[in-house]
Design a protein around this motif. Sequence first.
Motif, PDB file in Angstrom:
ATOM      1  N   ALA A 108      10.306  65.667  -6.313  1.00 39.57           N
ATOM      2  CA  ALA A 108      10.216  65.863  -4.861  1.00 39.57           C
ATOM      3  C   ALA A 108      10.471  67.308  -4.463  1.00 39.57           C
ATOM      4  O   ALA A 108      10.213  67.702  -3.326  1.00 39.57           O
ATOM      5  CB  ALA A 108      11.218  64.953  -4.149  1.00 39.57           C
ATOM      6  N   ARG A 109      10.954  68.110  -5.416  1.00 39.82           N
ATOM      7  CA  ARG A 109      11.285  69.501  -5.101  1.00 39.82           C
ATOM      8  C   ARG A 109      10.071  70.407  -5.294  1.00 39.82           C
ATOM      9  O   ARG A 109       9.264  70.215  -6.206  1.00 39.82           O
ATOM     10  CB  ARG A 109      12.451  69.966  -5.985  1.00 39.82           C
ATOM     11  N   LYS A 110       9.942  71.391  -4.429  1.00 45.07           N
ATOM     12  CA  LYS A 110       8.784  72.296  -4.439  1.00 45.07           C
ATOM     13  C   LYS A 110       8.967  73.399  -5.484  1.00 45.07           C
ATOM     14  O   LYS A 110      10.078  73.795  -5.815  1.00 45.07           O
ATOM     15  CB  LYS A 110       8.598  72.933  -3.060  1.00 45.07           C
ATOM     16  N   VAL A 139       5.696  70.047  -8.599  1.00 43.32           N
ATOM     17  CA  VAL A 139       5.171  70.194  -9.962  1.00 43.32           C
ATOM     18  C   VAL A 139       4.002  69.247 -10.195  1.00 43.32           C
ATOM     19  O   VAL A 139       2.954  69.631 -10.734  1.00 43.32           O
ATOM     20  CB  VAL A 139       6.293  69.944 -10.998  1.00 43.32           C
ATOM     21  N   GLN A 140       4.172  67.992  -9.792  1.00 40.91           N
ATOM     22  CA  GLN A 140       3.107  67.004  -9.972  1.00 40.91           C
ATOM     23  C   GLN A 140       1.829  67.440  -9.254  1.00 40.91           C
ATOM     24  O   GLN A 140       0.727  67.345  -9.810  1.00 40.91           O
ATOM     25  CB  GLN A 140       3.574  65.644  -9.432  1.00 40.91           C
ATOM     26  N   SER A 141       1.977  67.945  -8.042  1.00 42.91           N
ATOM     27  CA  SER A 141       0.814  68.390  -7.275  1.00 42.91           C
ATOM     28  C   SER A 141       0.126  69.567  -7.955  1.00 42.91           C
ATOM     29  O   SER A 141      -1.107  69.630  -8.012  1.00 42.91           O
ATOM     30  CB  SER A 141       1.227  68.793  -5.855  1.00 42.91           C
ATOM     31  N   TRP A 142       0.918  70.500  -8.507  1.00 44.30           N
ATOM     32  CA  TRP A 142       0.313  71.678  -9.138  1.00 44.30           C
ATOM     33  C   TRP A 142      -0.436  71.310 -10.414  1.00 44.30           C
ATOM     34  O   TRP A 142      -1.476  71.893 -10.713  1.00 44.30           O
ATOM     35  CB  TRP A 142       1.369  72.748  -9.413  1.00 44.30           C
ATOM     36  N   ILE A 143       0.072  70.355 -11.168  1.00 42.11           N
ATOM     37  CA  ILE A 143      -0.655  69.908 -12.363  1.00 42.11           C
ATOM     38  C   ILE A 143      -2.010  69.343 -11.959  1.00 42.11           C
ATOM     39  O   ILE A 143      -3.042  69.629 -12.580  1.00 42.11           O
ATOM     40  CB  ILE A 143       0.171  68.865 -13.146  1.00 42.11           C
ATOM     41  N   GLU A 144      -2.035  68.565 -10.886  1.00 45.22           N
ATOM     42  CA  GLU A 144      -3.290  67.967 -10.407  1.00 45.22           C
ATOM     43  C   GLU A 144      -4.223  69.024  -9.801  1.00 45.22           C
ATOM     44  O   GLU A 144      -5.428  69.024 -10.062  1.00 45.22           O
ATOM     45  CB  GLU A 144      -2.982  66.874  -9.379  1.00 45.22           C
ATOM     46  N   LEU A 145      -3.662  69.926  -9.006  1.00 47.90           N
ATOM     47  CA  LEU A 145      -4.489  70.937  -8.350  1.00 47.90           C
ATOM     48  C   LEU A 145      -5.108  71.903  -9.364  1.00 47.90           C
ATOM     49  O   LEU A 145      -6.294  72.242  -9.278  1.00 47.90           O
ATOM     50  CB  LEU A 145      -3.653  71.721  -7.330  1.00 47.90           C
ATOM     51  N   LEU A 146      -4.312  72.365 -10.317  1.00 45.01           N
ATOM     52  CA  LEU A 146      -4.824  73.293 -11.318  1.00 45.01           C
ATOM     53  C   LEU A 146      -5.835  72.629 -12.246  1.00 45.01           C
ATOM     54  O   LEU A 146      -6.683  73.287 -12.841  1.00 45.01           O
ATOM     55  CB  LEU A 146      -3.668  73.882 -12.136  1.00 45.01           C
ATOM     56  N   SER A 147      -5.754  71.287 -12.354  1.00 44.90           N
ATOM     57  CA  SER A 147      -6.714  70.534 -13.169  1.00 44.90           C
ATOM     58  C   SER A 147      -7.966  70.172 -12.391  1.00 44.90           C
ATOM     59  O   SER A 147      -8.952  69.715 -12.975  1.00 44.90           O
ATOM     60  CB  SER A 147      -6.067  69.248 -13.702  1.00 44.90           C
ATOM     61  N   GLY A 148      -7.926  70.330 -11.073  1.00 46.55           N
ATOM     62  CA  GLY A 148      -9.052  69.935 -10.234  1.00 46.55           C
ATOM     63  C   GLY A 148      -9.058  68.457  -9.908  1.00 46.55           C
ATOM     64  O   GLY A 148     -10.061  67.917  -9.428  1.00 46.55           O
TER      65      GLY A 148
END
Length: 297
Positions: free
Chosen positions: A116-118, A148-157
């Motif tokens: 939950a932390r940015k 972290v979860q969002s960045w893994i998804e965003l960087l993966s497309g």
Amino acid sequence: MTSLTQRSSGLVQRRTEASRSAAAAAADKERGSGDEDLETRRGEEQDEDDKGDSKETRLTLMEEVLLLGLKDREGYTSFWNDCISSGLRGCMLIELALRGRLQLEACGMRRKSLLARKVICKSDAPTGDVLLDEALKHIKETQPPETVQSWIELLSGETWNPLKLHYQLRNVRERLAKNLVEKGVLTTEKQNFLLFDMTTHPLTNNNIKQRLIKKVQEAVLEKWVNDPHRMDKRLLALIFLAHSSDVLENAFAPLLDDQYDLAMKRVRQLLDLDPEVESMKTNTNEVLWAVVAAFTK
């Protein structure tokens, strides 16, 4: 009177000889120190050369995971491996955190969970790696920050939001393979697959891959310490991410059955750890445990 004069001249002669001897000794000492300085400089230059050589074959977490996943002769990863893409993005986040570029926001009084932390940009100093710098630029410029979860998804497309598709890092495997080609680990070839040609990167320096495999094996066998906080953070991250990328099996394939069972048992011990608990211990890297939580939740 004559004898006094002779004694005086003899004394002067001895003093002159003594001063000459002292001057010669000083000159020899100066030459010796000069030689020592020269040897010291040569040693330092040799150390710098050695460091330069080691830097050429020093691999990032992304490169190590990709190297474990690549088939030696064919030069490409398994077509059935759909985990390595997100695993490589997790590698980037941990690599940036280990280099002091990223951290998680404060957990606050309510003690937010890791997921939950940015992610906060701690330093925007260039890393010297194009992929890492590209990811760091995205994270720094994004407001409000993402998890972290969002960045893994965003960087993966892997996002349903078309406005965030520009965060995707494209051709990551190909770019990492080219890095390994430049470091003398892989080479580049063209292979024909019936309807299309594909660029492949077969292994050329087997020593580097064997050292990598041995390092992973020893971490859970001969050098097992039964405490993740006594392990090297980079090596700990490599084991977690190699498992998440479905390439850890490749490192354990050469083991005997008993060794394989023991290695997998200890990897399971690591996977069963609670990232929330581990991240609260001293001298930990919270981004590392957040990435582990993202893959093991």
